[in-house]
Design a protein around this motif. Structure first.
Motif, PDB file in Angstrom:
ATOM      1  N   GLY A  76       0.801  -1.226   0.000  1.00 51.95           N
ATOM      2  CA  GLY A  76       0.000   0.000   0.000  1.00 51.95           C
ATOM      3  C   GLY A  76       0.828   1.267   0.000  1.00 51.95           C
ATOM      4  N   THR A  77       2.153   1.138   0.227  1.00 52.93           N
ATOM      5  CA  THR A  77       3.047   2.298   0.207  1.00 52.93           C
ATOM      6  C   THR A  77       3.437   2.616  -1.234  1.00 52.93           C
ATOM      7  OG1 THR A  77       3.965   1.714   2.375  1.00 52.93           O
ATOM      8  CG2 THR A  77       5.277   3.204   0.990  1.00 52.93           C
ATOM      9  N   THR A  78       3.427   3.895  -1.587  1.00 50.52           N
ATOM     10  CA  THR A  78       3.940   4.319  -2.882  1.00 50.52           C
ATOM     11  C   THR A  78       5.336   4.901  -2.681  1.00 50.52           C
ATOM     12  OG1 THR A  78       1.756   4.760  -3.816  1.00 50.52           O
ATOM     13  CG2 THR A  78       3.621   5.874  -4.840  1.00 50.52           C
ATOM     14  N   PHE A  79       6.320   4.225  -3.253  1.00 50.48           N
ATOM     15  CA  PHE A  79       7.695   4.719  -3.205  1.00 50.48           C
ATOM     16  C   PHE A  79       7.936   5.646  -4.393  1.00 50.48           C
ATOM     17  CE2 PHE A  79       8.641   0.577  -0.915  1.00 50.48           C
ATOM     18  CZ  PHE A  79       8.822   1.179   0.316  1.00 50.48           C
ATOM     19  N   PRO A  80       8.658   6.743  -4.193  1.00 53.94           N
ATOM     20  CA  PRO A  80       8.855   7.713  -5.281  1.00 53.94           C
ATOM     21  C   PRO A  80       9.928   7.315  -6.282  1.00 53.94           C
ATOM     22  CG  PRO A  80       9.904   8.502  -3.283  1.00 53.94           C
ATOM     23  CD  PRO A  80       9.181   7.245  -2.904  1.00 53.94           C
ATOM     24  N   ALA A  81      10.753   6.304  -5.945  1.00 50.46           N
ATOM     25  CA  ALA A  81      11.881   5.932  -6.805  1.00 50.46           C
ATOM     26  C   ALA A  81      11.868   4.440  -7.089  1.00 50.46           C
ATOM     27  CB  ALA A  81      13.200   6.333  -6.143  1.00 50.46           C
ATOM     28  N   SER A  82      12.387   4.074  -8.253  1.00 50.39           N
ATOM     29  CA  SER A  82      12.399   2.681  -8.699  1.00 50.39           C
ATOM     30  C   SER A  82      13.829   2.211  -8.968  1.00 50.39           C
ATOM     31  CB  SER A  82      11.595   2.513  -9.989  1.00 50.39           C
ATOM     32  OG  SER A  82      10.250   2.853  -9.807  1.00 50.39           O
ATOM     33  N   ILE A  83      14.033   0.910  -8.799  1.00 51.75           N
ATOM     34  CA  ILE A  83      15.264   0.251  -9.240  1.00 51.75           C
ATOM     35  C   ILE A  83      15.051  -0.158 -10.696  1.00 51.75           C
ATOM     36  CG2 ILE A  83      16.897  -1.607  -8.791  1.00 51.75           C
ATOM     37  CD1 ILE A  83      16.467   0.410  -6.440  1.00 51.75           C
ATOM     38  N   THR A  84      15.918   0.284 -11.599  1.00 54.29           N
ATOM     39  CA  THR A  84      15.745  -0.051 -13.021  1.00 54.29           C
ATOM     40  C   THR A  84      16.677  -1.169 -13.480  1.00 54.29           C
ATOM     41  OG1 THR A  84      17.310   1.653 -13.772  1.00 54.29           O
ATOM     42  CG2 THR A  84      14.985   2.301 -13.524  1.00 54.29           C
ATOM     43  N   HIS A  85      17.922  -1.179 -12.996  1.00 52.17           N
ATOM     44  CA  HIS A  85      18.905  -2.188 -13.403  1.00 52.17           C
ATOM     45  C   HIS A  85      19.724  -2.600 -12.178  1.00 52.17           C
ATOM     46  CE1 HIS A  85      18.206   0.296 -16.997  1.00 52.17           C
ATOM     47  NE2 HIS A  85      18.640  -0.690 -17.767  1.00 52.17           N
ATOM     48  N   THR A  86      20.060  -3.885 -12.106  1.00 51.80           N
ATOM     49  CA  THR A  86      20.975  -4.366 -11.081  1.00 51.80           C
ATOM     50  C   THR A  86      22.035  -5.248 -11.736  1.00 51.80           C
ATOM     51  OG1 THR A  86      19.178  -4.382  -9.451  1.00 51.80           O
ATOM     52  CG2 THR A  86      21.203  -5.532  -8.866  1.00 51.80           C
ATOM     53  N   ILE A  87      23.286  -4.893 -11.518  1.00 50.60           N
ATOM     54  CA  ILE A  87      24.438  -5.624 -12.058  1.00 50.60           C
ATOM     55  C   ILE A  87      25.131  -6.330 -10.901  1.00 50.60           C
ATOM     56  CG2 ILE A  87      26.687  -5.369 -13.194  1.00 50.60           C
ATOM     57  CD1 ILE A  87      25.455  -2.879 -14.626  1.00 50.60           C
ATOM     58  N   VAL A  88      25.300  -7.645 -11.008  1.00 50.21           N
ATOM     59  CA  VAL A  88      25.902  -8.462  -9.956  1.00 50.21           C
ATOM     60  C   VAL A  88      27.189  -9.095 -10.492  1.00 50.21           C
ATOM     61  CG1 VAL A  88      25.584 -10.406  -8.383  1.00 50.21           C
ATOM     62  CG2 VAL A  88      23.627  -8.952  -8.981  1.00 50.21           C
ATOM     63  N   SER A  89      28.313  -8.751  -9.889  1.00 50.89           N
ATOM     64  CA  SER A  89      29.616  -9.284 -10.315  1.00 50.89           C
ATOM     65  C   SER A  89      29.809  -9.149 -11.824  1.00 50.89           C
ATOM     66  CB  SER A  89      29.769 -10.746  -9.867  1.00 50.89           C
ATOM     67  OG  SER A  89      29.834 -10.836  -8.457  1.00 50.89           O
ATOM     68  N   GLY A  90      29.385  -8.006 -12.348  1.00 51.22           N
ATOM     69  CA  GLY A  90      29.608  -7.693 -13.754  1.00 51.22           C
ATOM     70  C   GLY A  90      28.567  -8.210 -14.718  1.00 51.22           C
ATOM     71  N   ASN A  91      27.515  -8.836 -14.208  1.00 51.27           N
ATOM     72  CA  ASN A  91      26.454  -9.374 -15.058  1.00 51.27           C
ATOM     73  C   ASN A  91      25.149  -8.620 -14.828  1.00 51.27           C
ATOM     74  OD1 ASN A  91      27.911 -11.775 -16.208  1.00 51.27           O
ATOM     75  ND2 ASN A  91      28.091 -12.240 -14.034  1.00 51.27           N
ATOM     76  N   LEU A  92      24.496  -8.236 -15.910  1.00 50.82           N
ATOM     77  CA  LEU A  92      23.213  -7.546 -15.811  1.00 50.82           C
ATOM     78  C   LEU A  92      22.144  -8.587 -15.486  1.00 50.82           C
ATOM     79  CD1 LEU A  92      21.565  -4.950 -16.049  1.00 50.82           C
ATOM     80  CD2 LEU A  92      21.383  -5.371 -18.515  1.00 50.82           C
ATOM     81  N   ILE A  93      21.752  -8.649 -14.225  1.00 49.75           N
ATOM     82  CA  ILE A  93      20.845  -9.689 -13.746  1.00 49.75           C
ATOM     83  C   ILE A  93      19.393  -9.215 -13.733  1.00 49.75           C
ATOM     84  CG2 ILE A  93      20.320 -11.212 -11.787  1.00 49.75           C
ATOM     85  CD1 ILE A  93      22.909 -11.884 -13.270  1.00 49.75           C
ATOM     86  N   TYR A  94      19.182  -7.907 -13.549  1.00 48.65           N
ATOM     87  CA  TYR A  94      17.817  -7.375 -13.461  1.00 48.65           C
ATOM     88  C   TYR A  94      17.717  -6.125 -14.309  1.00 48.65           C
ATOM     89  CZ  TYR A  94      13.628  -5.275 -11.350  1.00 48.65           C
ATOM     90  OH  TYR A  94      12.382  -4.713 -11.141  1.00 48.65           O
ATOM     91  N   LYS A  95      16.675  -6.076 -15.151  1.00 49.40           N
ATOM     92  CA  LYS A  95      16.474  -4.921 -16.039  1.00 49.40           C
ATOM     93  C   LYS A  95      14.980  -4.715 -16.238  1.00 49.40           C
ATOM     94  CE  LYS A  95      17.495  -3.381 -20.782  1.00 49.40           C
ATOM     95  NZ  LYS A  95      18.171  -3.763 -22.045  1.00 49.40           N
ATOM     96  N   HIS A  96      14.473  -3.614 -15.690  1.00 44.21           N
ATOM     97  CA  HIS A  96      13.071  -3.226 -15.877  1.00 44.21           C
ATOM     98  C   HIS A  96      12.106  -4.392 -15.603  1.00 44.21           C
ATOM     99  CE1 HIS A  96      14.224   0.691 -17.273  1.00 44.21           C
ATOM    100  NE2 HIS A  96      14.885   0.204 -18.299  1.00 44.21           N
ATOM    101  N   GLY A  97      12.325  -5.066 -14.494  1.00 43.89           N
ATOM    102  CA  GLY A  97      11.406  -6.127 -14.084  1.00 43.89           C
ATOM    103  C   GLY A  97      11.715  -7.502 -14.626  1.00 43.89           C
ATOM    104  N   ASN A  98      12.716  -7.617 -15.485  1.00 47.15           N
ATOM    105  CA  ASN A  98      13.078  -8.909 -16.069  1.00 47.15           C
ATOM    106  C   ASN A  98      14.420  -9.387 -15.526  1.00 47.15           C
ATOM    107  OD1 ASN A  98      10.812  -9.077 -17.972  1.00 47.15           O
ATOM    108  ND2 ASN A  98      11.800  -7.346 -18.993  1.00 47.15           N
ATOM    109  N   PHE A  99      14.546 -10.705 -15.349  1.00 47.17           N
ATOM    110  CA  PHE A  99      15.746 -11.297 -14.764  1.00 47.17           C
ATOM    111  C   PHE A  99      16.511 -12.121 -15.789  1.00 47.17           C
ATOM    112  CE2 PHE A  99      12.879 -10.682 -11.221  1.00 47.17           C
ATOM    113  CZ  PHE A  99      13.700 -10.258 -10.186  1.00 47.17           C
ATOM    114  N   ASN A 100      17.830 -12.090 -15.679  1.00 48.29           N
ATOM    115  CA  ASN A 100      18.687 -13.065 -16.345  1.00 48.29           C
ATOM    116  C   ASN A 100      19.104 -14.079 -15.279  1.00 48.29           C
ATOM    117  OD1 ASN A 100      20.657 -14.580 -17.588  1.00 48.29           O
ATOM    118  ND2 ASN A 100      22.084 -12.881 -17.885  1.00 48.29           N
TER     119      ASN A 100
END
Length: 444
Positions: A408-432
């Protein structure tokens, strides 16, 4: 390994903010510069986005093995990555408790197969496993966990001789949960005498009160000072406890450090009326004055790191009456967004968020080549959009337990990309999910 070029990000690192390109190759940050012209397998245009070092969560309970109806390493590490947490340190109160070197290795084997995030696991201490504890490899294990308060199984350490042995003999970091067991028992007996089994959640911070926390924390500090031990006190929940810590010593030289958790920086006892058992944690969420005092200590350097104490239970377990409902809640997906919300409220800077969730964790635990956006370091990175609000719902919550105290909380900011040990693991809601995280190592 694929290469990544991040263009025109606002880099937040080591007390500074600046626009730069970042080139990642072979898992490492190869170059940070204003205009990098290089081929990369993945190009990320990050103009208007902020690039922070991936958060390192020094306290999670991912419930595997033995409690996998609540969570497991795969599901919770996946949720962590979606929340910008690139590394975690997991606690030993699984089933069986992690009290032998073999059981510790079993968890590392599971993570190597299943964790999208980087990982480390604490060795657990009990009243009778000191020899096993002392066999722990400080180079490959984050620390020793001591429950100086209520716990599950055989993990309550309340024998004075055991505590003396641990603090005098352990060559590595000792992380403690500090609540005085006898004080809690006395308080619970008092309220049971008054109310029987009809005690409600609003009495939780009265049962697990300031006195219980301070008695135990002050004893841990005294033991550490007596023996010169490396002590890290987890989830400080009272303003009074912050008096135990020093902000006049450089972090790299501190022998005694402390952690605050996101829920103790966000909620207060006023929230029990609407959240009920969903915010039942040990130590308890206490007053608004405690919450504000903890934040003040985070900002002035008495408290060194911010973590989650992510500890999921099923919604059915939480729906039980107060005395039966377990303590703990899921947080890894929402911790960094919550801190970004506090930033937008003017309570903490982005530089301080990077410091408390990444830089200082790496320094406290002596983590090798992580926690900073530096050339030659592992590329653990998170891109955030400070102008992309979103509401927490059951549908977009990724924990295996399926709920969040922030629903129910609205956060003002979003996580768009997460890189783990040099690999793009998360991008706009999609996972590798084809690439797994790495085991953390430590400069000890």
């Amino acid at each position: 390994m694929s290469s990544i070029l991040i263009k025109s990000a606002t880099v937040v690192n080591e007390g500074q903010k600046f626009v730069a390109d970042v080139l990642v190759k072979n898992g490492l940050i190869e170059r940070i510069d204003h205009n990098i012209d290089a081929h990369a397998d993945e190009l990320i245009y990050a103009e208007g986005l902020h690039l922070l070092p991936g958060a390192i969560d020094d306290q999670v309970h991912f419930r595997e093995p033995g409690l996998t109806h609540k969570a497991n390493i795969y599901t919770e590490a996946r949720a962590a990555v979606a929340g910008g947490i690139t590394s975690f340190m997991e606690m030993p109160n699984t089933v069986p408790n992690t009290l032998t070197q073999q059981l510790l290795q079993d968890k590392y084997d599971i993570a190597a197969q299943n964790s999208l995030a980087n990982y480390s696991f604490y060795m657990g201490a009990s009243n009778d496993n000191i020899e096993e504890v002392l066999r722990t490899d400080a180079r490959n294990v984050c620390g020793i966990k001591v429950f100086m308060g209520s716990s599950t199984g055989n993990m309550l350490v309340d024998n004075p001789r055991t505590l003396e042995n641990l603090f005098s003999q352990s060559p590595m970091l000792i992380a403690t949960h500090c609540e005085d067991e006898q004080t809690i028992k006395n308080n619970l007996a008092h309220y049971k005498e008054l109310m029987g089994d009809d005690i409600t959640i609003d009495y939780h911070p009265k049962i697990r009160n300031t006195e219980a926390c301070y008695l135990s924390s002050s004893m841990a500090v005294e033991l550490a000072k007596k023996h010169g031990a490396r002590l890290h006190i987890l989830h400080i929940s009272t303003a009074k406890e912050t008096e135990l810590f020093d902000n006049n010593i450089p972090l790299k030289d501190k022998k005694i450090t402390a952690e605050a958790c996101v829920h103790h920086l966000w909620f207060s006892d006023a929230d029990y009326a609407t959240k009920g058992n969903l915010i039942k944690w040990n130590p308890a969420v206490k007053t608004a004055e405690d919450r504000d005092g903890i934040l003040k200590a985070v900002l002035d350097g008495r408290i060194d790191v911010i973590a989650t104490d992510h500890a999921p239970h099923t919604i059915e377990e939480k729906a039980q009456p107060y005395l039966q409902a377990p303590s703990g809640g899921p947080l890894v997906q929402h911790a960094l967004p919550a801190l970004l919300a506090l930033h937008q409220q003017g309570k903490i800077t982005l530089e301080q968020i990077a410091e408390k969730t990444a830089h200082n964790v790496a320094t406290c635990f002596q983590i090798e080549k992580r926690g900073f956006i530096r050339e030659g370091y592992w590329a653990d990175l998170v891109l955030t959009d400070l102008n992309k609000p979103w509401e927490v719902t059951r549908q977009n919550t990724l924990y295996k337990c399926g709920w969040s105290p922030f629903e129910g909380t609205t956060f003002p900011a979003s996580i768009t990309h997460t890189i783990v040990s040099g690999n793009l693991i998360y991008k706009h809601g999609n996972f590798n999910e084809t690439i797994k995280g790495k085991r953390l190592t430590f400069n000890r």
